[in-house]
Design a protein around this motif. Sequence first.
Motif, mmCIF file in Angstrom:
data_model
loop_
_atom_site.group_PDB
_atom_site.id
_atom_site.type_symbol
_atom_site.label_atom_id
_atom_site.label_comp_id
_atom_site.label_asym_id
_atom_site.label_seq_id
_atom_site.Cartn_x
_atom_site.Cartn_y
_atom_site.Cartn_z
ATOM 1 N N GLY A 8 28.818 22.069 58.025
ATOM 2 C CA GLY A 8 28.260 21.077 58.930
ATOM 3 C C GLY A 8 28.623 21.242 60.388
ATOM 4 O O GLY A 8 28.122 20.498 61.235
ATOM 5 N N GLY A 9 29.500 22.181 60.687
ATOM 6 C CA GLY A 9 29.853 22.394 62.089
ATOM 7 C C GLY A 9 28.701 22.985 62.872
ATOM 8 O O GLY A 9 27.683 23.392 62.304
ATOM 9 N N GLY A 10 28.867 23.012 64.172
ATOM 10 C CA GLY A 10 27.815 23.596 65.011
ATOM 11 C C GLY A 10 28.031 23.295 66.474
ATOM 12 O O GLY A 10 29.087 22.782 66.874
ATOM 13 N N LEU A 11 27.015 23.611 67.253
ATOM 14 C CA LEU A 11 27.034 23.381 68.698
ATOM 15 C C LEU A 11 26.167 22.173 69.009
ATOM 16 O O LEU A 11 24.981 22.136 68.648
ATOM 17 N N VAL A 12 26.769 21.177 69.638
ATOM 18 C CA VAL A 12 26.044 19.960 70.007
ATOM 19 C C VAL A 12 26.383 19.602 71.450
ATOM 20 O O VAL A 12 27.306 20.174 72.039
ATOM 21 N N GLN A 13 25.645 18.651 71.975
ATOM 22 C CA GLN A 13 25.916 18.182 73.325
ATOM 23 C C GLN A 13 26.768 16.922 73.289
ATOM 24 O O GLN A 13 26.785 16.192 72.286
ATOM 25 N N ALA A 14 27.438 16.672 74.379
ATOM 26 C CA ALA A 14 28.249 15.461 74.492
ATOM 27 C C ALA A 14 27.370 14.241 74.231
ATOM 28 O O ALA A 14 26.243 14.156 74.735
ATOM 29 N N GLY A 15 27.903 13.321 73.427
ATOM 30 C CA GLY A 15 27.153 12.126 73.066
ATOM 31 C C GLY A 15 26.419 12.237 71.746
ATOM 32 O O GLY A 15 25.986 11.220 71.182
ATOM 33 N N ASP A 16 26.270 13.449 71.252
ATOM 34 C CA ASP A 16 25.581 13.669 69.978
ATOM 35 C C ASP A 16 26.468 13.297 68.794
ATOM 36 O O ASP A 16 27.659 13.007 68.950
ATOM 37 N N SER A 85 29.250 9.950 69.186
ATOM 38 C CA SER A 85 29.681 9.933 70.588
ATOM 39 C C SER A 85 30.641 11.079 70.876
ATOM 40 O O SER A 85 31.716 10.888 71.462
ATOM 41 N N LEU A 86 30.251 12.263 70.462
ATOM 42 C CA LEU A 86 31.133 13.415 70.605
ATOM 43 C C LEU A 86 31.423 13.737 72.062
ATOM 44 O O LEU A 86 30.557 13.572 72.938
ATOM 45 N N LYS A 87 32.634 14.179 72.305
ATOM 46 C CA LYS A 87 33.092 14.533 73.637
ATOM 47 C C LYS A 87 33.459 16.020 73.662
ATOM 48 O O LYS A 87 33.731 16.613 72.616
ATOM 49 N N THR A 88 33.504 16.578 74.843
ATOM 50 C CA THR A 88 33.852 18.003 74.949
ATOM 51 C C THR A 88 35.251 18.257 74.380
ATOM 52 O O THR A 88 35.506 19.325 73.813
ATOM 53 N N GLU A 89 36.113 17.271 74.495
ATOM 54 C CA GLU A 89 37.473 17.452 73.973
ATOM 55 C C GLU A 89 37.553 17.413 72.448
ATOM 56 O O GLU A 89 38.612 17.626 71.874
#
Length: 120
Positions: A8-16, A85-89
């Motif tokens: 389930g991992g991957g590349l998403v944008q902040a807020g996704d 609400s993913l963050k870059t951190e």
Amino acid sequence: QVQLVESGGGLVQAGDSLRLSCVGSGRTFNIWNMGWFRQAPGKEREFVAGISWSSANTYYADSAKGRFTISGDNAKNTVYLQMTSLKTEDTAVYFCAAATSRVTGVYDYWGQGTQVTVSS
């Protein structure tokens, strides 16, 4: 022995949002707790969330409270981590772990990890 496989991992944008899954196999009847940990580059592995397999009680790191939800499906030997609400951190390799000792609660089985990358 217990085997754990994350996905389930991957590349998403902040807020996704993103949902991680971890499927256990082997002697899963020995599992007392399951948890999610993460390790960012250059940092130590840290606890994110945990769930009791018997009571379904959940536990969260402060960084995860209010944004992440851990849940489990005993019948499928699967634990999930819903991240919002993913963050870059939050960028890190996320690991699933299982604790088979009721006495120590030590996480003694680990998956191989799944990369989560959050871009700004």
